[in-house]
Design a protein around this motif. Structure first.
Motif, PDB file in Angstrom:
ATOM      1  N   LYS A 104      -6.004   5.187  -0.522  1.00 25.12           N
ATOM      2  CA  LYS A 104      -4.998   5.299  -1.575  1.00 25.12           C
ATOM      3  C   LYS A 104      -3.692   4.761  -1.015  1.00 25.12           C
ATOM      4  O   LYS A 104      -3.396   4.924   0.163  1.00 25.12           O
ATOM      5  N   TYR A 105      -2.925   4.109  -1.864  1.00 24.18           N
ATOM      6  CA  TYR A 105      -1.675   3.474  -1.460  1.00 24.18           C
ATOM      7  C   TYR A 105      -0.508   4.028  -2.266  1.00 24.18           C
ATOM      8  O   TYR A 105      -0.636   4.318  -3.451  1.00 24.18           O
ATOM      9  N   ASP A 106       0.660   4.123  -1.598  1.00 25.46           N
ATOM     10  CA  ASP A 106       1.900   4.552  -2.261  1.00 25.46           C
ATOM     11  C   ASP A 106       2.533   3.405  -3.052  1.00 25.46           C
ATOM     12  O   ASP A 106       3.327   3.630  -3.956  1.00 25.46           O
ATOM     13  N   PHE A 107       2.211   2.178  -2.645  1.00 25.90           N
ATOM     14  CA  PHE A 107       2.866   0.994  -3.204  1.00 25.90           C
ATOM     15  C   PHE A 107       1.852  -0.141  -3.216  1.00 25.90           C
ATOM     16  O   PHE A 107       1.292  -0.479  -2.184  1.00 25.90           O
ATOM     17  N   ILE A 108       1.609  -0.703  -4.394  1.00 22.22           N
ATOM     18  CA  ILE A 108       0.678  -1.822  -4.530  1.00 22.22           C
ATOM     19  C   ILE A 108       1.381  -2.949  -5.283  1.00 22.22           C
ATOM     20  O   ILE A 108       1.940  -2.733  -6.359  1.00 22.22           O
ATOM     21  N   PHE A 109       1.312  -4.144  -4.705  1.00 20.01           N
ATOM     22  CA  PHE A 109       1.828  -5.341  -5.359  1.00 20.01           C
ATOM     23  C   PHE A 109       0.641  -6.265  -5.596  1.00 20.01           C
ATOM     24  O   PHE A 109      -0.027  -6.674  -4.648  1.00 20.01           O
ATOM     25  N   SER A 110       0.377  -6.592  -6.861  1.00 21.35           N
ATOM     26  CA  SER A 110      -0.782  -7.418  -7.196  1.00 21.35           C
ATOM     27  C   SER A 110      -0.353  -8.760  -7.768  1.00 21.35           C
ATOM     28  O   SER A 110       0.319  -8.835  -8.785  1.00 21.35           O
ATOM     29  N   ASP A 111      -0.790  -9.813  -7.087  1.00 17.44           N
ATOM     30  CA  ASP A 111      -0.496 -11.176  -7.534  1.00 17.44           C
ATOM     31  C   ASP A 111      -1.581 -12.105  -6.983  1.00 17.44           C
ATOM     32  O   ASP A 111      -1.300 -13.160  -6.450  1.00 17.44           O
ATOM     33  N   ALA A 112      -2.850 -11.675  -7.119  1.00 16.78           N
ATOM     34  CA  ALA A 112      -3.947 -12.443  -6.529  1.00 16.78           C
ATOM     35  C   ALA A 112      -4.754 -13.165  -7.608  1.00 16.78           C
ATOM     36  O   ALA A 112      -4.408 -14.268  -7.993  1.00 16.78           O
TER      37      ALA A 112
END
Length: 186
Positions: A104-112
């Motif tokens: 689990k992540y606190d911060f996710i940036f998705s641009d894939a």
């Protein structure tokens, strides 16, 4: 200098400077410990996340997932520099990583994966994003190139997720109209 072979492509897909500043500010303010970036692209969001983490000067884990499709299957020379040594590089498609990930992540940036990421958006929100986490998607209103990504915004509204869409520009040198969707999990 662009890491892409074609500067025109770089301008089409790279995160806008003011959206990169927002990403940095969110990292600086939110103080995430477990960060996931899906897609390196031109590296602007990665560098923004790193600046925020450096400012925070706190322990963290930063995973970056990319299949390096934009670079003929191999990580570019740019990403192999010492400035990225604090990042755990994972070579995988976004889809295979998302469905095999147990963290689990606190911060996710998705641009894939700009062609299919909307298909597993809810899975990412429900299974990879930790409580009180922030999830960001780039290009959600770039309907000229990626009309399918608008579904992420529509699903965000339909599911009642707390969010803010940043898609307005005030200057001719900005590309904010492509949309940066910031979702907050409570």
């Amino acid at each position: 200098m662009s890491i892409y072979r074609n500067d025109v492509v770089d301008k089409i897909v790279a995160i806008d400077d003011n959206h990169a500043q927002l990403v940095e500010a969110l990292v600086t303010s939110h103080k995430p410990r477990r960060i996931l970036e899906l897609g390196f692209g031109a590296g602007g969001s990665c560098r923004a996340i790193q600046r925020g983490l450096a400012y925070n000067a706190a322990p963290h884990e930063f995973d970056l997932v990319d299949c390096w499709y934009d670079f003929n299957g191999s990580p570019p020379a740019e990403i192999q520099k010492d400035t990225y040594s604090d990042i755990n590089m994972i070579t995988a498609t976004e889809e295979s990583f998302v469905f095999s990930c147990t963290k689990k992540y606190d911060f996710i940036f998705s641009d894939a994966d700009h062609f299919r990421t909307q298909d597993w958006f809810v899975h990412v929100y429900e299974n990879l994003l930790d409580r009180n986490g922030i999830l960001i998607y780039h290009d959600v209103t770039n309907t000229r190139l990626f009309p399918n990504l608008l579904r992420i915004y529509e699903d965000t509204i339909r599911n009642g997720y707390h969010h803010m869409l940043f898609d307005r520009k005030s200057r001719s040198d900005e590309a904010c109209e492509r949309g940066l969707l910031v979702i907050f999990k409570h």
